[in-house]
Design a protein around this motif. Structure first.
Motif, mmCIF file in Angstrom:
data_model
loop_
_atom_site.group_PDB
_atom_site.id
_atom_site.type_symbol
_atom_site.label_atom_id
_atom_site.label_comp_id
_atom_site.label_asym_id
_atom_site.label_seq_id
_atom_site.Cartn_x
_atom_site.Cartn_y
_atom_site.Cartn_z
ATOM 1 N N SER A 1 -11.659 -78.738 3.610
ATOM 2 C CA SER A 1 -12.917 -78.969 4.299
ATOM 3 C C SER A 1 -13.487 -77.629 4.720
ATOM 4 N N GLY B 1 -12.339 -83.871 1.620
ATOM 5 C CA GLY B 1 -10.919 -83.714 1.332
ATOM 6 C C GLY B 1 -10.236 -85.015 0.997
ATOM 7 N N ARG C 1 -9.457 -81.182 -2.285
ATOM 8 C CA ARG C 1 -8.842 -81.080 -0.970
ATOM 9 C C ARG C 1 -9.545 -80.000 -0.149
ATOM 10 N N SER D 1 -7.601 -73.923 1.190
ATOM 11 C CA SER D 1 -8.318 -75.195 1.197
ATOM 12 C C SER D 1 -9.744 -75.000 1.701
ATOM 13 N N CYS E 1 -11.657 -76.231 7.551
ATOM 14 C CA CYS E 1 -10.217 -76.072 7.397
ATOM 15 C C CYS E 1 -9.780 -74.644 7.709
#
Length: 226
Positions: free
Chosen positions: A175, A167, A173, A183, A178
């Motif tokens: 992970s 990210g 961006r 994202s 996340c």
């Protein structure tokens, strides 16, 4: 079975949980040289034993915990929990005469921390990332990818971990760990894209890597880019 444990003449204790039906389902029983009794602190209605065993490890009053499980799901599920427990946890994977196989999960995490291929990832998030990597590529909850096993995904992730899950830039961006769905999903798409690229390199001779392919492909939005 519990009664048979009374041959033990020391101060050791034995806990048995699971495999109980009807009214005793979810109960845990404590067996010592003094007798057998329910152990309410470890009672649980959690259905998945792979994660329930970690709740028991966390609630244990001992600093060294051994978990017996030949199932690799167990230690992957527990990776983010190991440091939270503050305990040393060893998974006993095989217990045959003359053939014992153990995995020190604390040492495993330490190896991940110092692996140069994963240096761009946050150490705090790394256990969560690796857990998500394992789950999203096929486990009890998710179907496997046909023709692409764990080894393929693990090798590819280690090779392109910064691109997939660091990210570090606006265009990449997110992970794998996340919780924000868009994202997290984009990181997963990058993972699948890298594995697909590696599997079918002959179709992408123009590009040296999946990272180059991604950077030379544009979209109106970051979602469409992915």
């Amino acid at each position: 079975f519990l009664s048979a444990f009374h041959f033990c003449s020391s101060n050791r204790t034995f806990l048995l949980l699971g495999h109980f039906q009807t009214m005793t389902r979810g109960m845990c029983y404590l067996s010592t040289i003094h007798g057998i009794s329910p152990h309410p602190d470890c009672r649980s209605n959690h259905e998945e034993s792979d994660s329930r065993v970690w709740l028991h490890a966390a609630s244990s009053r001992y600093g060294n915990v051994m978990i017996y499980s030949p199932d690799t799901d167990t230690y992957h599920v527990g990776l983010p929990l190991v440091r939270q427990t503050g305990k040393r946890i060893v998974i006993l994977q095989k217990a045959e005469p003359g053939n014992w196989q153990c995995l020190d999960v604390n040492e495993l995490l330490s190896c991940f921390d110092w692996d140069p291929d994963l240096s761009s990832l946050s150490r705090n998030l790394l256990p969560h990332i690796l857990q998500s990597l394992f789950i999203s590529t096929g486990c009890d909850y998710v179907s496997f990818f046909v023709g692409l096993g764990k080894v393929s995904f693990m090798k590819t992730f280690f090779q392109f971990s910064e691109f997939i899950s660091s990210g570090n830039s606006a265009e990449t961006r997110g992970s794998l760990s996340c919780a924000e769905k868009d994202s997290g999903f984009m990181a997963f798409v990058r993972l699948v894209g890298c594995v697909y690229f590696q599997k079918h390199r002959s179709a992408f001779l123009k590009y040296s890597s999946p990272v180059q392919l991604f950077r030379e492909t544009k979209g109106e939005t970051i979602s469409k880019h992915h």
